[in-house]
Design a protein around this motif. Structure first.
Motif, PDB file in Angstrom:
ATOM      1  N   ILE A  34     -28.236 -19.017  11.183  1.00  0.00           N
ATOM      2  CA  ILE A  34     -28.216 -19.276  12.623  1.00  0.00           C
ATOM      3  C   ILE A  34     -26.811 -19.048  13.160  1.00  0.00           C
ATOM      4  O   ILE A  34     -25.834 -19.559  12.608  1.00  0.00           O
ATOM      5  CB  ILE A  34     -28.662 -20.721  12.923  1.00  0.00           C
ATOM      6  N   ASN A  35     -26.725 -18.276  14.233  1.00  0.00           N
ATOM      7  CA  ASN A  35     -25.456 -18.035  14.896  1.00  0.00           C
ATOM      8  C   ASN A  35     -25.074 -19.287  15.682  1.00  0.00           C
ATOM      9  O   ASN A  35     -25.854 -19.743  16.530  1.00  0.00           O
ATOM     10  CB  ASN A  35     -25.564 -16.825  15.829  1.00  0.00           C
ATOM     11  N   LEU A  66     -32.941 -20.674  19.500  1.00  0.00           N
ATOM     12  CA  LEU A  66     -33.255 -22.074  19.244  1.00  0.00           C
ATOM     13  C   LEU A  66     -32.950 -22.985  20.428  1.00  0.00           C
ATOM     14  O   LEU A  66     -33.379 -24.136  20.431  1.00  0.00           O
ATOM     15  CB  LEU A  66     -32.515 -22.558  17.990  1.00  0.00           C
ATOM     16  N   LYS A  67     -32.259 -22.477  21.443  1.00  0.00           N
ATOM     17  CA  LYS A  67     -32.044 -23.277  22.650  1.00  0.00           C
ATOM     18  C   LYS A  67     -33.367 -23.556  23.357  1.00  0.00           C
ATOM     19  O   LYS A  67     -33.457 -24.474  24.161  1.00  0.00           O
ATOM     20  CB  LYS A  67     -31.060 -22.584  23.588  1.00  0.00           C
ATOM     21  N   LEU A  73     -41.562 -21.517  18.880  1.00  0.00           N
ATOM     22  CA  LEU A  73     -41.550 -20.762  17.626  1.00  0.00           C
ATOM     23  C   LEU A  73     -42.719 -21.189  16.733  1.00  0.00           C
ATOM     24  O   LEU A  73     -43.408 -20.347  16.151  1.00  0.00           O
ATOM     25  CB  LEU A  73     -40.228 -20.945  16.886  1.00  0.00           C
ATOM     26  N   LEU A  74     -42.961 -22.483  16.642  1.00  0.00           N
ATOM     27  CA  LEU A  74     -44.060 -22.981  15.824  1.00  0.00           C
ATOM     28  C   LEU A  74     -45.407 -22.493  16.368  1.00  0.00           C
ATOM     29  O   LEU A  74     -46.299 -22.138  15.597  1.00  0.00           O
ATOM     30  CB  LEU A  74     -44.031 -24.504  15.737  1.00  0.00           C
ATOM     31  N   TRP A  97     -35.328 -27.014  11.287  1.00  0.00           N
ATOM     32  CA  TRP A  97     -34.920 -27.331  12.666  1.00  0.00           C
ATOM     33  C   TRP A  97     -34.265 -28.716  12.722  1.00  0.00           C
ATOM     34  O   TRP A  97     -33.207 -28.886  13.326  1.00  0.00           O
ATOM     35  CB  TRP A  97     -36.131 -27.275  13.593  1.00  0.00           C
ATOM     36  N   ASP A  98     -34.897 -29.694  12.086  1.00  0.00           N
ATOM     37  CA  ASP A  98     -34.338 -31.045  12.075  1.00  0.00           C
ATOM     38  C   ASP A  98     -32.956 -31.060  11.425  1.00  0.00           C
ATOM     39  O   ASP A  98     -32.035 -31.693  11.936  1.00  0.00           O
ATOM     40  CB  ASP A  98     -35.264 -32.009  11.325  1.00  0.00           C
ATOM     41  N   ARG A  99     -32.816 -30.360  10.323  1.00  0.00           N
ATOM     42  CA  ARG A  99     -31.527 -30.287   9.628  1.00  0.00           C
ATOM     43  C   ARG A  99     -30.478 -29.616  10.538  1.00  0.00           C
ATOM     44  O   ARG A  99     -29.323 -30.057  10.614  1.00  0.00           O
ATOM     45  CB  ARG A  99     -31.683 -29.513   8.319  1.00  0.00           C
ATOM     46  N   TYR A 100     -30.887 -28.583  11.232  1.00  0.00           N
ATOM     47  CA  TYR A 100     -29.978 -27.896  12.166  1.00  0.00           C
ATOM     48  C   TYR A 100     -29.558 -28.854  13.277  1.00  0.00           C
ATOM     49  O   TYR A 100     -28.363 -28.942  13.611  1.00  0.00           O
ATOM     50  CB  TYR A 100     -30.674 -26.668  12.753  1.00  0.00           C
TER      51      TYR A 100
END
Length: 107
Positions: A34-35, A66-67, A73-74, A97-100
């Protein structure tokens, strides 16, 4: 891809018993690059039983912003991936996602 501008995030989920994926790996894993500046998924890889499946899933998520949150996405994954381990795939992505999200305050 410049590593100083990106992070590697992973997510995992157990796959259904009786599937080929379960017999080989027991879990579905996703690794995403992820950027940090744009919050766009630059690359992704999945534990899959075929190269085609990994390619398709990677192509599906690459470029996603991801913003927008994880739910669009899901929804896309659910619509385009009609596979026995769809639930595990969705859970692995949600786990990543949660970890991010958890990593954001530490940056």
């Amino acid at each position: 891809m410049k590593t100083q501008d990106t992070i590697l995030v992973t997510g995992f989920a157990q796959v259904p018993k009786g599937t080929t994926l379960y017999e080989i790996y027991k879990t579905m894993a996703v690794a995403m690059v992820i950027n940090l500046k744009t919050e766009v998924i630059e690359d992704a890889e999945f534990t899959c039983t075929t190269d085609l499946m990994n390619y398709y899933l990677s192509d599906l998520v690459k470029g996603y912003d991801l913003k927008q949150g994880i739910n669009p996405l899901l929804d896309t994954v659910k619509k385009h991936c009609i596979i026995p381990s769809q639930g595990a795939l969705v859970q692995a992505l949600r786990s990543a996602w949660d970890r991010y999200q958890e990593s954001k305050p530490n940056r």
